[in-house]
Design an enzyme around this catalytic site. Structure first.
Site, PDB file in Angstrom:
ATOM      1  N   CYS A   8       0.907  -1.268  -0.106  1.00  0.00           N
ATOM      2  CA  CYS A   8       0.030  -0.014  -0.018  1.00  0.00           C
ATOM      3  C   CYS A   8       1.067   1.210   0.182  1.00  0.00           C
ATOM      4  O   CYS A   8       0.521   2.229  -0.819  1.00  0.00           O
ATOM      5  CB  CYS A   8      -0.812  -0.005   1.415  1.00  0.00           C
ATOM      6  SG  CYS A   8      -1.956  -1.271   1.623  1.00  0.00           S
ATOM      7  N   ASP A  24      31.303  20.009  22.859  1.00  0.00           N
ATOM      8  CA  ASP A  24      31.593  21.316  23.059  1.00  0.00           C
ATOM      9  C   ASP A  24      31.903  21.733  24.272  1.00  0.00           C
ATOM     10  O   ASP A  24      31.207  20.995  25.106  1.00  0.00           O
ATOM     11  CB  ASP A  24      30.607  22.010  22.362  1.00  0.00           C
ATOM     12  CG  ASP A  24      30.960  23.705  22.563  1.00  0.00           C
ATOM     13  OD1 ASP A  24      32.096  24.155  22.062  1.00  0.00           O
ATOM     14  OD2 ASP A  24      30.295  24.586  23.223  1.00  0.00           O
ATOM     15  N   ASP A  41      25.601  23.533  21.928  1.00  0.00           N
ATOM     16  CA  ASP A  41      24.463  24.458  22.462  1.00  0.00           C
ATOM     17  C   ASP A  41      24.450  25.736  22.098  1.00  0.00           C
ATOM     18  O   ASP A  41      23.465  26.381  22.117  1.00  0.00           O
ATOM     19  CB  ASP A  41      24.509  24.628  23.995  1.00  0.00           C
ATOM     20  CG  ASP A  41      25.475  25.467  24.685  1.00  0.00           C
ATOM     21  OD1 ASP A  41      26.496  25.379  23.812  1.00  0.00           O
ATOM     22  OD2 ASP A  41      25.161  26.224  25.268  1.00  0.00           O
ATOM     23  N   ASP A  78      28.004  26.609  17.147  1.00  0.00           N
ATOM     24  CA  ASP A  78      28.132  24.951  17.054  1.00  0.00           C
ATOM     25  C   ASP A  78      27.237  24.784  16.140  1.00  0.00           C
ATOM     26  O   ASP A  78      27.162  23.583  15.540  1.00  0.00           O
ATOM     27  CB  ASP A  78      27.737  24.286  18.243  1.00  0.00           C
ATOM     28  CG  ASP A  78      28.444  24.566  19.574  1.00  0.00           C
ATOM     29  OD1 ASP A  78      29.505  24.838  19.243  1.00  0.00           O
ATOM     30  OD2 ASP A  78      27.920  24.672  20.522  1.00  0.00           O
TER      31      ASP A  78
END
Length: 780
Positions: free
Chosen positions: A6, A418, A668, A672
């Site tokens: 399907c 980081d 964050d 980054d």
């Protein structure tokens, strides 16, 4: 939608619409995501494309979620009623026609015309679902699982009608004229029963979404014209002032302007410990106010709230398609035509070589092949596991953006963190503070008058605090935060900042200087030997030093650092135990970077310092294409080099081996974003910037570093479930289709009754969905 065929049929039909660039159909969620050129494509074009191949499309909009749920509930009740009706009718026909049972049946149930009367509504009313999908599919030269059921039951029903009206013709061929209405009705009944149970089980896979939607508050207590009034949450506007009492749900996102409280954010972040909040702190809608009463200003409402965004991300992830699923869908698209050919082949072989009555043997075995073949299990194997996996992640405060990220995460063998804001708090704090020794004895030498109600230590603390209150520097904020409960504010004058060095001025009439070593040397401050020793020690730990001088004498020393998050070392150690390499990148100097790396438990050679924002992406790419250099000197017993030597890779003095790493980058900040996008799996902290979260594949809204390992474990468990599901789905078909064809008959005389074939087919789908649901119980 009932099978992977399907999915392929719908994707092809939608893909053929002019202006459609991509069509992604998900079997488990029964949703299609279509990328279009809005200038060329209208909604009706997409709906027509779906209707043309035998399905119905409803445009998914934000405001029709409830109607969509009602439609699904209505369909499920209707299916349940049809299953009950068809099972009763099928049971009655079986009672009147099955050897061993028919002896006890009333005479009317043995009558062929009465059996025809009972079977016809099951075939064409209950079974209309199969015909509605089959006829358009054949018109477009495609086939799906409904085609197999329609073919199989129509042959059984058609033969039975022929026997009922022309029994003599059948008898003349040497075959006893017995109808097979029981086969047609029981097959339809059992397949629909399987679909009903499957739909019930599939509803459990989307439980996480329902729980998230159920978290939303229904009303809000808004302050308007000086009065508090309760209004529906839909009527809240940005800027409204909202009062929240203890025990109440916070209705929308906002910022506290008055009061303080302890707030339970576990339903959104997964963190069980309530968070203390006060003035100017952000609050999240759907979280629960525990103790205090407060007033906050609404900043995000409706679809912009964090909860709404979480729900949207989880829904998108559940609707997306993992690469392994695409392979299963492609195989399934060829599956139905192959099964039809196998059924024809079975009929021909049994008709030519089978025992008498050859036609009956040929027909029943061909029907068994059509019925037992199950692309449903193959189609459900991946999406049901993905739905449960992403939902489970959301409950642990881990948002996974798409199925591909969830699939890829289990291959991660290197994680790059980081430093600032990820491994560390991102906010400088005073880690160490010391006054000079015997300060009480030298107090008079400083030329200061200490108030009677203060000790010399408290007085000097108050002088520093008062001076630093005039600074906007982040290091000054750290000192103010450290001293705020130990000092009081005094009158200041002649205060000015010395850029890049510190601050100086007068507090309570005393000359005071706070700054770095260069400032002290420039101002010819008298050094203190014991403070210099501490300065050397703290500097080696990568901490920033702030000297305090009063009237040209060094009396105190602060060590300030961006402190490691409490769970950072545990998170790093957990990843190492999982045989994952852990790296750290930072723009800080080497000394500071190595000090933080050491505290976090990251190997010295895996710390990258003084890295510019644009260089983070290059580090990701270099580590992805890592080159291992081995020498014969490395080849000690049990070493990696020895293993490569035995495999024949390391025969000479040196050898280079290229290994493709799967890299996760955890960050964050805005700087980054390129590295997050470049990594195989980008992981953003929920406390990070919108840009970072947008660039990432996984967002940790609980802000916990240990969730990196949890996300990888969740991926591993989900992939294990998917692989088991696919193995079961393929093995089921590989083993049972030959049995349905009659491969066991020459040896043991065993044939598979089409009714048992339909039961086995229904069981295979239910077992796959149930196995996916077991993921819910697993600990991640």
């Amino acid at each position: 939608m009932h099978c992977a065929s399907c999915v392929r049929v719908l994707e092809k039909s939608l893909g053929r619409v002019a202006g459609v660039t991509d069509a992604n159909v998900n079997l488990a969620t029964e949703k299609a995501t279509v990328t279009i050129d809005p200038q060329k494509v209208k909604d009706i074009d997409l709906e027509t494309a779906v209707v043309n191949v035998g399905y119905k499309a409803i445009l998914a909009e934000e405001n029709n979620k409830s109607s969509e749920e009602l439609e699904k509930k209505k369909e499920l009740i209707e299916l349940r009623d049809k299953v009950i009706f068809s099972l009763i009718i099928g049971g009655l026909i079986l009672w009147g026609s099955f050897p061993g049972l028919m002896d006890t049946a009333p005479f009317i149930l043995k009558n062929f015309y009465f059996q025809l009367f009972l079977a016809t509504p099951v075939q064409f009313w209950i079974g209309s679902i199969f015909y509605r999908a089959t006829i358009p599919a054949l018109r477009h030269r495609t086939a799906n699982m409904d085609t197999l059921v329609a073919f199989g039951t129509t042959v059984a029903y058609g033969y039975s009608v022929f026997v009922t009206f022309l029994p003599q013709f059948i008898k003349n061929t040497g075959i006893e004229p017995l109808p097979y209405f029981d086969v047609a009705t029981i097959i339809i009944s059992l397949i629909l029963l399987g679909r009903y149970l499957e739909a019930r089980a599939k509803a459990g896979t989307s439980e996480a979404i329902k729980k998230l939607i159920g978290l939303q508050a229904k009303t809000a207590r808004v302050i308007r014209n000086g009065k508090e009034i309760d209004i529906p949450i839909e009527e809240v506007m940005i800027g409204d002032l909202i009062r929240v009492r203890p025990g109440e749900k916070i209705p929308v996102d906002g910022i506290i302007i008055e009061g303080q409280s302890s707030i339970d954010e576990s339903m959104v972040t997964g963190e069980s410990i309530p968070v203390e909040k006060g003035k100017e702190d952000n609050v999240i809608g759907a979280t629960i106010n525990k103790t205090g009463s407060f007033t906050f200003k609404a900043t995000k409402i409706g679809s912009d709230t964090m909860l709404a965004q979480i729900i949207k991300l989880v829904q998108e992830a559940q609707g997306s398609k993992a690469p392994i699923q695409r392979i299963a869908d492609i195989i399934s698209s060829y599956f139905v035509p192959i099964v039809i050919m196998l059924a024809i082949f079975t009929f021909v072989v049994w008709y030519i070589f089978g025992p008498t009555p050859v036609f009956l043997f040929a027909m029943l075995n061909a029907i068994a092949v059509l019925i037992i073949a199950c692309p449903c299990a193959m189609g459900l194997a991946t999406p049901t596991a993905i739905m449960v996996g992403t939902g489970l992640g959301a409950q642990h405060g881990i948002l996974i953006k798409d199925a591909e990220s969830l699939e890829l995460a289990h291959k991660i063998n290197a994680v790059i963190f980081d430093k600032t804001g990820t491994l560390t708090s991102g906010k400088p704090k005073v880690t160490d503070f010391s006054f000079m020794e015997k300060l009480d004895d030298v107090g008079t030498d400083l030329g200061i008058n200490i108030p009677n109600n203060l000790s010399i230590h408290d007085y000097i603390s108050s002088l520093i605090y008062s001076l630093e209150k005039h600074s906007e520097h982040s290091l000054s904020f750290a000192i103010i935060e450290y001293l705020k409960n130990k000092a009081r504010e005094l009158k200041t004058d002649k205060v000015y900042a010395i850029e890049g060095h510190g601050i100086q001025g007068r507090a309570d009439g005393v000359n005071i200087l706070v700054g770095n070593k260069k400032l002290m040397e420039k101002e010819k401050v008298m050094r203190c030997s014991e403070l210099d020793k501490k300065a050397n020690l703290w500097a080696k730990e990568g901490k920033t030093l702030a000297y305090v001088a009063i009237n040209k004498k060094n009396v105190a020393l602060f060590a300030i650092a961006d402190t490691l998050k409490p769970d950072a070392r545990e998170a790093v150690n957990t990843l190492k135990k999982m045989k994952i390499d852990v790296y750290m990148v930072t723009g800080d100097n080497t000394q500071t970077a190595q000090a933080i790396g050491k505290l976090a438990g990251i190997d010295k050679d895996k710390v990258f310092a003084e890295v510019l924002p644009q260089e983070k992406e290059k580090i990701v790419q270099n580590l992805r294409d890592k080159t291992i250099i081995l020498t014969t000197g490395d080849a000690k017993e049990g070493s990696q080099a020895e293993m490569y030597r035995r495999l024949g890779y390391l025969s000479g003095r040196t050898r280079k081996l290229k290994s493709k790493n799967v890299i996760a980058f955890v960050g964050d900040g805005i700087n980054d974003a390129p590295a997050l996008a470049s990594a195989d799996v980008g992981i953003a902290m929920g406390s990070g910037t919108d840009v970072a979260i947008e660039a990432a594949d996984i967002t940790l809204i609980n802000k916990e570093l240990k969730s990196v390992a949890i996300a990888i474990n969740l991926s591993k468990k989900t992939m294990r479930t998917i692989k088991f599901n696919l193995f079961w789905a393929f093995a089921y078909n590989v083993v049972l289709i030959p049995i349905a064809m009659g491969i066991l008959y020459p040896i043991w005389g065993i044939l598979l009754n089409p009714m048992f074939a339909s039961l086995a087919m229904a069981t295979s789908s239910i077992s796959v969905v149930s196995n996916s649901l077991l993921l819910k119980r697993s600990k991640v």
